[in-house]
Design a protein around this motif. Structure first.
Motif, PDB file in Angstrom:
ATOM      1  N   SER A 143       8.388   2.907 -11.021  1.00 40.91           N
ATOM      2  CA  SER A 143       8.863   3.422  -9.723  1.00 40.91           C
ATOM      3  C   SER A 143      10.107   4.283  -9.931  1.00 40.91           C
ATOM      4  O   SER A 143      10.232   5.371  -9.368  1.00 40.91           O
ATOM      5  CB  SER A 143       9.170   2.272  -8.767  1.00 40.91           C
ATOM      6  N   GLU A 144      11.036   3.769 -10.764  1.00 43.98           N
ATOM      7  CA  GLU A 144      12.275   4.521 -11.012  1.00 43.98           C
ATOM      8  C   GLU A 144      11.989   5.798 -11.794  1.00 43.98           C
ATOM      9  O   GLU A 144      12.552   6.863 -11.499  1.00 43.98           O
ATOM     10  CB  GLU A 144      13.289   3.622 -11.739  1.00 43.98           C
ATOM     11  N   ALA A 145      11.076   5.702 -12.756  1.00 39.81           N
ATOM     12  CA  ALA A 145      10.787   6.876 -13.596  1.00 39.81           C
ATOM     13  C   ALA A 145      10.169   8.020 -12.788  1.00 39.81           C
ATOM     14  O   ALA A 145      10.483   9.192 -13.025  1.00 39.81           O
ATOM     15  CB  ALA A 145       9.850   6.478 -14.740  1.00 39.81           C
ATOM     16  N   VAL A 146       9.307   7.665 -11.838  1.00 37.99           N
ATOM     17  CA  VAL A 146       8.666   8.744 -11.059  1.00 37.99           C
ATOM     18  C   VAL A 146       9.498   9.094  -9.814  1.00 37.99           C
ATOM     19  O   VAL A 146       9.123   9.974  -9.043  1.00 37.99           O
ATOM     20  CB  VAL A 146       7.205   8.401 -10.668  1.00 37.99           C
ATOM     21  N   GLY A 147      10.612   8.386  -9.631  1.00 44.33           N
ATOM     22  CA  GLY A 147      11.548   8.775  -8.573  1.00 44.33           C
ATOM     23  C   GLY A 147      11.176   8.296  -7.178  1.00 44.33           C
ATOM     24  O   GLY A 147      11.462   8.967  -6.191  1.00 44.33           O
ATOM     25  N   VAL A 148      10.542   7.109  -7.106  1.00 41.52           N
ATOM     26  CA  VAL A 148      10.291   6.553  -5.763  1.00 41.52           C
ATOM     27  C   VAL A 148      11.106   5.270  -5.588  1.00 41.52           C
ATOM     28  O   VAL A 148      11.681   4.736  -6.540  1.00 41.52           O
ATOM     29  CB  VAL A 148       8.786   6.280  -5.512  1.00 41.52           C
ATOM     30  N   ASN A 149      11.124   4.776  -4.368  1.00 46.65           N
ATOM     31  CA  ASN A 149      11.897   3.589  -4.008  1.00 46.65           C
ATOM     32  C   ASN A 149      11.421   2.374  -4.831  1.00 46.65           C
ATOM     33  O   ASN A 149      10.222   2.118  -4.924  1.00 46.65           O
ATOM     34  CB  ASN A 149      11.676   3.332  -2.507  1.00 46.65           C
ATOM     35  N   ALA A 150      12.371   1.642  -5.405  1.00 45.06           N
ATOM     36  CA  ALA A 150      11.998   0.476  -6.219  1.00 45.06           C
ATOM     37  C   ALA A 150      12.428  -0.842  -5.568  1.00 45.06           C
ATOM     38  O   ALA A 150      12.400  -1.895  -6.200  1.00 45.06           O
ATOM     39  CB  ALA A 150      12.610   0.601  -7.613  1.00 45.06           C
ATOM     40  N   GLU A 151      12.830  -0.793  -4.294  1.00 41.94           N
ATOM     41  CA  GLU A 151      13.319  -2.021  -3.641  1.00 41.94           C
ATOM     42  C   GLU A 151      12.267  -3.126  -3.593  1.00 41.94           C
ATOM     43  O   GLU A 151      12.568  -4.294  -3.845  1.00 41.94           O
ATOM     44  CB  GLU A 151      13.739  -1.720  -2.191  1.00 41.94           C
ATOM     45  N   TRP A 159       0.835  -1.206   0.000  1.00 42.06           N
ATOM     46  CA  TRP A 159       0.000   0.000   0.000  1.00 42.06           C
ATOM     47  C   TRP A 159       0.877   1.265   0.000  1.00 42.06           C
ATOM     48  O   TRP A 159       0.613   2.226  -0.743  1.00 42.06           O
ATOM     49  CB  TRP A 159      -0.930  -0.016   1.226  1.00 42.06           C
ATOM     50  N   LEU A 160       1.944   1.244   0.794  1.00 40.81           N
ATOM     51  CA  LEU A 160       2.830   2.425   0.850  1.00 40.81           C
ATOM     52  C   LEU A 160       3.566   2.633  -0.473  1.00 40.81           C
ATOM     53  O   LEU A 160       3.785   3.779  -0.893  1.00 40.81           O
ATOM     54  CB  LEU A 160       3.819   2.286   2.016  1.00 40.81           C
ATOM     55  N   GLN A 161       3.927   1.531  -1.155  1.00 41.54           N
ATOM     56  CA  GLN A 161       4.566   1.655  -2.473  1.00 41.54           C
ATOM     57  C   GLN A 161       3.610   2.368  -3.443  1.00 41.54           C
ATOM     58  O   GLN A 161       3.991   3.320  -4.127  1.00 41.54           O
ATOM     59  CB  GLN A 161       4.908   0.255  -3.018  1.00 41.54           C
ATOM     60  N   GLY A 162       2.381   1.895  -3.468  1.00 43.48           N
ATOM     61  CA  GLY A 162       1.381   2.513  -4.352  1.00 43.48           C
ATOM     62  C   GLY A 162       1.120   3.963  -3.982  1.00 43.48           C
ATOM     63  O   GLY A 162       0.987   4.839  -4.851  1.00 43.48           O
ATOM     64  N   THR A 163       1.085   4.223  -2.684  1.00 46.43           N
ATOM     65  CA  THR A 163       0.851   5.587  -2.215  1.00 46.43           C
ATOM     66  C   THR A 163       1.983   6.510  -2.671  1.00 46.43           C
ATOM     67  O   THR A 163       1.745   7.618  -3.172  1.00 46.43           O
ATOM     68  CB  THR A 163       0.737   5.600  -0.671  1.00 46.43           C
ATOM     69  N   ALA A 164       3.219   6.017  -2.520  1.00 47.54           N
ATOM     70  CA  ALA A 164       4.381   6.831  -2.928  1.00 47.54           C
ATOM     71  C   ALA A 164       4.320   7.132  -4.424  1.00 47.54           C
ATOM     72  O   ALA A 164       4.597   8.260  -4.863  1.00 47.54           O
ATOM     73  CB  ALA A 164       5.679   6.106  -2.571  1.00 47.54           C
ATOM     74  N   MET A 165       3.935   6.140  -5.219  1.00 46.96           N
ATOM     75  CA  MET A 165       3.856   6.352  -6.675  1.00 46.96           C
ATOM     76  C   MET A 165       2.769   7.371  -7.019  1.00 46.96           C
ATOM     77  O   MET A 165       2.998   8.294  -7.811  1.00 46.96           O
ATOM     78  CB  MET A 165       3.559   5.013  -7.377  1.00 46.96           C
ATOM     79  N   LEU A 166       1.606   7.201  -6.422  1.00 42.41           N
ATOM     80  CA  LEU A 166       0.482   8.075  -6.781  1.00 42.41           C
ATOM     81  C   LEU A 166       0.677   9.508  -6.298  1.00 42.41           C
ATOM     82  O   LEU A 166       0.220  10.458  -6.938  1.00 42.41           O
ATOM     83  CB  LEU A 166      -0.829   7.484  -6.243  1.00 42.41           C
ATOM     84  N   ARG A 167       1.382   9.648  -5.189  1.00 45.79           N
ATOM     85  CA  ARG A 167       1.625  11.019  -4.691  1.00 45.79           C
ATOM     86  C   ARG A 167       2.441  11.847  -5.673  1.00 45.79           C
ATOM     87  O   ARG A 167       2.327  13.071  -5.704  1.00 45.79           O
ATOM     88  CB  ARG A 167       2.328  10.975  -3.328  1.00 45.79           C
ATOM     89  N   THR A 168       3.254  11.166  -6.507  1.00 46.85           N
ATOM     90  CA  THR A 168       4.043  11.924  -7.496  1.00 46.85           C
ATOM     91  C   THR A 168       3.121  12.553  -8.552  1.00 46.85           C
ATOM     92  O   THR A 168       3.520  13.462  -9.270  1.00 46.85           O
ATOM     93  CB  THR A 168       5.099  11.028  -8.203  1.00 46.85           C
ATOM     94  N   ALA A 169       1.875  12.053  -8.638  1.00 45.06           N
ATOM     95  CA  ALA A 169       0.901  12.631  -9.577  1.00 45.06           C
ATOM     96  C   ALA A 169      -0.141  13.460  -8.834  1.00 45.06           C
ATOM     97  O   ALA A 169      -1.208  13.770  -9.378  1.00 45.06           O
ATOM     98  CB  ALA A 169       0.228  11.521 -10.370  1.00 45.06           C
TER      99      ALA A 169
END
Ligand code: NAP
Length: 289
Positions: free
Chosen positions: A249-257, A184-194
């Motif tokens: 994840s890498e393109a929008v600049g969030v953690n991709a681990e 959920w936090l991964q998705g949240t981090a991605m969506l916050r970039t938009a």
């Protein structure tokens, strides 16, 4: 079954959890005997009617049931220590791993105690409500003899005679919890970039979690059968979506681990020849040391 509210119960360990356990027993009308290394933590319980034992030995002898809830198994053994536990019904609700639980059972039973191990799947404010799930294992007859008393703490579940089961289920529950939260936090981090905030994404994330939860019984049958026909999707199809997730994840600049970890396991499974099978075939990766 011993379910009388007059059954005296001892609680050893009055941290946040032990205080909640003793509080629920008092609330249900049980004579409650308490002991804690730091005596001041007993004050509020004593004000509510608990009796403070002057020693661990006295506490062990006072309850028909002795609940221990301290920081870890080492602390449990330090506390109970050299005291006589012959005939004492010890319910250890301290968190630990299955090896520690089985060892504690041998230790306690070797000294004449009846030992139930347990794990608490709840936070202290939930204790005393059905929302609090308490897992137990050990002798079935000892559990059944005290099931109703333990039931005042929450929803009690008996798992089996193996003293390691409560700890293993505890771990299995925690990994579900952390994995869902991490996803959920991964998705949240991605969506916050938009510009999509967490509150907006949460209902969608919840819906996905519910859908995936529905898959578990069918997938579990595949795991137990050791047969993974690709009924809805093959792993090699999934892995292409995993690659997109890493790229995104890498393109929008969030953690991709996390996406990389997910794909690495699937890649290994495909390399082992399982690309045409369905996702639960990954159990073979998870089952390795
Ligand atoms: P806590 O507030 O930190 O309390 C720890 C307790 O352990 C205190 O009573 C402390 O005594 C005692 N203790 C530690 N080392 C000791 C030692 N060497 N000798 C004697 N007593 C010792 O922790 P807690 O939240 O109550 O957690 C207790 C157990 O419940 C842990 O195993 C935890 O994992 C489990 N649990 C907690 C939660 C939760 O949300 N809190 C949820 C599920 C399971 P002093 O007061 O003298 O320091």
């Amino acid at each position: 079954m011993n379910n009388k509210a007059e059954t005296p119960v001892t609680v050893i360990g009055l941290g946040l959890m032990g205080q909640a356990l003793a509080g629920a027993l008092l609330e249900a009308g049980h004579p409650t005997i308490v002991w804690n290394r730091t005596v001041s933590k007993a004050e509020r319980l004593v004000a509510r009617g608990a009796r403070l034992a002057s020693s661990v030995g006295e506490a062990l002898g006072a309850g028909a049931l002795v609940i221990v809830c301290v920081a870890d198994y080492r602390a449990m053994r330090e506390v109970v220590g050299a005291n006589d536990v012959e005939g004492v019904v010890l319910v250890n609700l301290t968190s630990g791993d299955s090896g520690e639980a089985r060892e504690a059972a041998r230790w306690a039973e070797g000294r004449g105690a009846r030992y139930l191990d347990g794990a608490i799947m709840a936070v202290p404010p939930a204790i005393g409500t059905a929302e609090a799930v308490l897992l137990h294992c050990g002798s079935r007859s000892d559990f059944e003899a005290h099931e109703a008393t333990l039931g005042v703490l929450g929803t009690v579940v008996y798992l089996g005679e193996d003293h390691g089961l409560a700890s293993l289920y505890d771990g299995a529950g925690l990994v579900m919890m952390w994995s869902v939260l991490n996803a959920w936090l991964q998705g949240t981090a991605m969506l916050r970039t938009a510009g999509v905030d967490a509150v907006t994404y949460a209902p969608f994330a919840r819906q996905i979690a519910l859908v995936v939860a529905e898959w578990l019984p069918g997938y579990a049958e595949q795991v137990d059968a050791g047969s993974f026909p690709a009924e809805v999707s093959a792993l090699e199809t999934d892995v292409r979506a995993m690659a997109h997730l890493i790229e995104e994840s890498e393109a929008v600049g969030v953690n991709a681990e996390l996406p990389k970890l997910i794909k690495a396991m699937a890649d290994r499974s495909i390399a082992a020849g399982h690309g045409a099978e369905q996702y639960p075939v990954l159990i073979e990766e998870f089952g390795k040391p």
